[in-house]
Design a protein around this motif. Structure first.
Motif, short mmCIF file in Angstrom:
data_model
loop_
_atom_site.label_atom_id
_atom_site.label_comp_id
_atom_site.label_asym_id
_atom_site.label_seq_id
_atom_site.Cartn_x
_atom_site.Cartn_y
_atom_site.Cartn_z
N THR A 86 73.96 75.41 -12.89
CA THR A 86 73.77 75.07 -14.02
C THR A 86 74.60 75.33 -15.04
O THR A 86 74.94 74.76 -16.10
CB THR A 86 72.53 75.55 -14.79
N ASP A 89 76.95 72.28 -15.88
CA ASP A 89 75.96 71.25 -16.25
C ASP A 89 76.22 70.86 -17.78
O ASP A 89 77.01 71.66 -18.58
CB ASP A 89 74.56 71.83 -16.12
N ASN A 90 75.84 69.74 -18.06
CA ASN A 90 75.95 69.24 -19.41
C ASN A 90 74.87 68.27 -19.79
O ASN A 90 73.97 67.85 -18.99
CB ASN A 90 77.14 68.66 -19.97
N SER A 91 74.69 67.83 -20.99
CA SER A 91 73.37 67.07 -21.31
C SER A 91 73.36 65.87 -20.65
O SER A 91 72.21 65.23 -20.28
CB SER A 91 73.56 66.99 -22.85
N LEU A 92 74.53 65.03 -20.35
CA LEU A 92 74.51 63.95 -19.95
C LEU A 92 74.12 64.03 -18.28
O LEU A 92 73.42 63.35 -17.83
CB LEU A 92 75.85 63.15 -19.92
N ARG A 94 72.26 66.48 -17.06
CA ARG A 94 70.93 66.81 -16.98
C ARG A 94 69.98 65.58 -17.16
O ARG A 94 68.87 65.51 -16.53
CB ARG A 94 70.70 67.87 -18.11
N SER A 95 70.40 64.81 -18.09
CA SER A 95 69.62 63.38 -18.16
C SER A 95 69.70 62.64 -17.18
O SER A 95 68.78 61.97 -16.70
CB SER A 95 70.03 62.58 -19.53
N ARG A 98 67.50 64.01 -14.33
CA ARG A 98 66.22 63.88 -14.93
C ARG A 98 65.71 62.51 -14.50
O ARG A 98 64.36 62.42 -14.34
CB ARG A 98 65.98 64.33 -16.41
N ASP A 99 66.38 61.65 -15.08
CA ASP A 99 65.93 60.15 -14.91
C ASP A 99 65.92 59.66 -13.44
O ASP A 99 65.70 58.43 -13.16
CB ASP A 99 66.97 59.04 -15.80
N ASP A 108 65.84 65.27 -9.98
CA ASP A 108 66.52 66.68 -9.63
C ASP A 108 67.11 66.67 -8.33
O ASP A 108 67.09 67.88 -7.83
CB ASP A 108 65.32 67.86 -10.32
#
Length: 290
Positions: A86, A89-92, A94-95, A98-99, A108
Motif C-alpha cells: 500500500t 499505492d495511489n488513488s488511480l 486503487r481504483s 477495485r474495478d 483487488d
C-alpha cells in the motif's frame, strides 16, 4: 561604424550586469530559504523528514527495507507485506484494482512480475549461469535432466539451445530431437512480452493464492487462457495501457504501467520454442511447495 556599435553594446551589458548584481545577491538568501522550506515540506509529505528520522540532510538508508525497518515496527511479515503493497499505492491504482471484474483477474488482484534474479544460483554446486534463467542447474550429471526457476521467454529459448547442445555431445546419445518441458507451477501465470507474471492478491503479493492449490492441469491452463483474455479486455478500456506490479528488490512492490502488445499462456510460449530440429513436448504437473 559596426565596430563602434559593438563597443557601445558591450558597455551597456556591463552596466546592466553591475546594476543587477546587488539585486541578485539580495535575492539569493531568500531563494535559499524558500528552497529549504520546499525540501522540508517535501520530506514531511513522503514521511522522511523531521522528528529525528532520516531527514534530507542525513545519510540515506542503503535500501527501502532498512529505511522502513528503522521507521516502522511491523511486528510480523504480514504487516510488512501490507505496508509495502500500500505504500506505493495511489488513488488511480486503487481504483483500477477495485474495478477489476474479470473471470480470473478479479477485484483487488494484481499481475506481479514473477522473476527470481535476486536469488543467487551459487547456492547450487552444479549451477549453470544462463541469461534469463535463474537457478538453472543440471539435476544429475549423468542424465540430461535440468531444473530452473521461472525463466523469461529468452531464458527458456536459451535453455532449449543449451540442453540440446549438451545432450547432443554425449557419446551414448543420439542427436536431440525433442525436449520435454515439465511445468510444476500450481498457480496461473502468463507471459507479457518476454517477462513472466503471476496472479496475486494485493494484500498478500508474495504468497501463493490458496484457492489454486489442488487444481488439475487442465483447470489451471483454462484459467491461464482466461487470465490472458481478462488482461487484454482491461487494456482495451485504457487504450492499450495495463497496470502491472513489479518487485524492484526483496519486498519492494511498485505499480508499473505498460503498453500491452502481447500476452500468452505458458503452453503457447513453450510450444513456440519448437524448431525444425528440436520439438518441445510440454507437460503441466502442478506440485505444491508445502
Amino acid at each position: 561604424m559596426e565596430e563602434k556599435h559593438s563597443v557601445w553594446n558591450a558597455l551597456a551589458k556591463v552596466r546592466n550586469r553591475r546594476g543587477t548584481t546587488g539585486d541578485r545577491k539580495r535575492n539569493m538568501k531568500s531563494s535559499s530559504n524558500r528552497s529549504a522550506s520546499a525540501r522540508s515540506t517535501l520530506a514531511q509529505s513522503v514521511g522522511i523528514g523531521g522528528g529525528g528520522g532520516a531527514g534530507m540532510g542525513s545519510t540515506p538508508p542503503a535500501t527501502f527495507d532498512s529505511y522502513a525497518a528503522s521507521r516502522f515496527d511491523f511486528g510480523s511479515q504480514a504487516k510488512m507485506e501490507s505496508f509495502v503493497s500500500t505504500r506505493t499505492d495511489n488513488s488511480l491504482v486503487r481504483s483500477v484494482l477495485r474495478d477489476r471484474n474479470g473471470a480470473v483477474l478479479g477485484q483487488d488482484t494484481i499481475v506481479k512480475a514473477d522473476r527470481y534474479e535476486r536469488e543467487a544460483s551459487t547456492q547450487f554446486g552444479n549451477a549453470i549461469f544462463l541469461a534469463g534463467a535463474a537457478r538453472f542447474r543440471q539435476v544429475d550429471g549423468s542424465l540430461p535432466l535440468f531444473a530452473t526457476a521461472q525463466p523469461t521467454v529468452m531464458g527458456a529459448r536459451t535453455i532449449v539451445k543449451f540442453v540440446s547442445a549438451v545432450a547432443g555431445k554425449c557419446e551414448t546419445s543420439d542427436p536431440v530431437q525433442s525436449v520435454i518441458w515439465i511445468n510444476v507451477r500450481e498457480e496461473p501465470h502468463v507471459f507479457i512480452e518476454d517477462t513472466p507474471y503471476v496472479l496475486r492478491e494485493v494484500r498478500r503479493p508474495f504468497q501463493n493464492i490458496d484457492a489454486y492449490k489442488g487444481q488439475s492441469p487442465r483447470r489451471l491452463e483454462a484459467m491461464e487462457s482466461r487470465l490472458c483474455a481478462d488482461i487484454v479486455k482491461e487494456a482495451e478500456t485504457r487504450d492499450g495501457l495495463f497496470l502491472l506490479h513489479d518487485e524492484l528488490s526483496d519486498r519492494l512492490l511498485v505499480p508499473s504501467w505498460t503498453c500491452l502488445r502481447e500476452v500468452k499462456p505458458p503452453r503457447d510460449v513453450y510450444e513456440s520454442l519448437s524448431t525444425d530440429s528440436v520439438r518441445i513436448v510440454y507437460a503441466r504437473i502442478p506440485m505444491s511447495s508445502s
